[in-house]
Design a protein around this motif. Structure first.
Motif, short mmCIF file in Angstrom:
data_model
loop_
_atom_site.label_atom_id
_atom_site.label_comp_id
_atom_site.label_asym_id
_atom_site.label_seq_id
_atom_site.Cartn_x
_atom_site.Cartn_y
_atom_site.Cartn_z
N VAL A 47 -16.29 72.25 -50.03
CA VAL A 47 -16.45 73.45 -49.20
C VAL A 47 -15.81 73.25 -47.84
CG1 VAL A 47 -18.17 74.87 -48.00
CG2 VAL A 47 -18.50 74.27 -50.38
N SER A 106 -11.99 73.28 -48.13
CA SER A 106 -11.41 74.58 -48.50
C SER A 106 -11.30 75.52 -47.29
CB SER A 106 -12.25 75.25 -49.58
OG SER A 106 -13.49 75.68 -49.04
N LEU A 125 -13.76 77.26 -46.18
CA LEU A 125 -14.74 78.33 -46.34
C LEU A 125 -15.81 78.27 -45.26
CD1 LEU A 125 -15.78 80.70 -48.10
CD2 LEU A 125 -17.08 79.00 -49.39
N HIS A 136 -18.51 84.50 -51.70
CA HIS A 136 -17.16 84.26 -51.21
C HIS A 136 -17.14 84.10 -49.69
CE1 HIS A 136 -15.28 84.86 -55.05
NE2 HIS A 136 -15.96 85.98 -55.21
N ASP A 137 -18.32 84.12 -49.10
CA ASP A 137 -18.41 83.96 -47.65
C ASP A 137 -19.68 83.19 -47.32
OD1 ASP A 137 -20.12 86.00 -48.37
OD2 ASP A 137 -19.82 87.13 -46.54
#
Length: 104
Positions: free
Chosen positions: A25, A28, A30, A85-86
């Motif tokens: 994570v 990425s 994110l 996705h968030d």
């Protein structure tokens, strides 16, 4: 009985969910380190929030009713985690599952 079993399984799953995905994570992009820390703590925060109200609600509505109601929290929280996705939806999903785990 089924609801309390689901609670124990969700607790074990969520408790072990954070560590293996941390590097993935963060790499990425994110989440930042701070938002990932909030993601990790949101399960415990949900449990603390639910612990304040569990006794009163259990006496008022009954234990079975509370388990059935909070089962909806774990279902919705799991859906949020699967399709997240968030960072907001990830934190919200863990928070909702934390509420259910405190009740069980």
């Amino acid at each position: 009985c089924v609801a309390s079993t689901i609670g124990l399984l969700s607790f074990a799953y969520i408790d072990s969910y954070t560590s293996p995905i941390e590097d993935e994570v963060l790499n990425s992009g994110l989440m930042t380190v701070n938002s990932f820390a909030l993601f990790g703590a949101s399960f415990n925060i949900g449990g603390l929030v639910a612990a304040v109200f569990t006794g009163v609600l259990s006496e008022w509505l009954g234990v079975k009713t509370i388990l059935v109601i909070t089962s909806q929290f774990v279902a919705f929280g799991a859906v949020l985690l699967v399709w997240a996705h968030d960072p907001v939806s990830m934190v919200t999903g863990r928070f909702l599952i934390g509420i259910f785990s405190a009740v069980c």
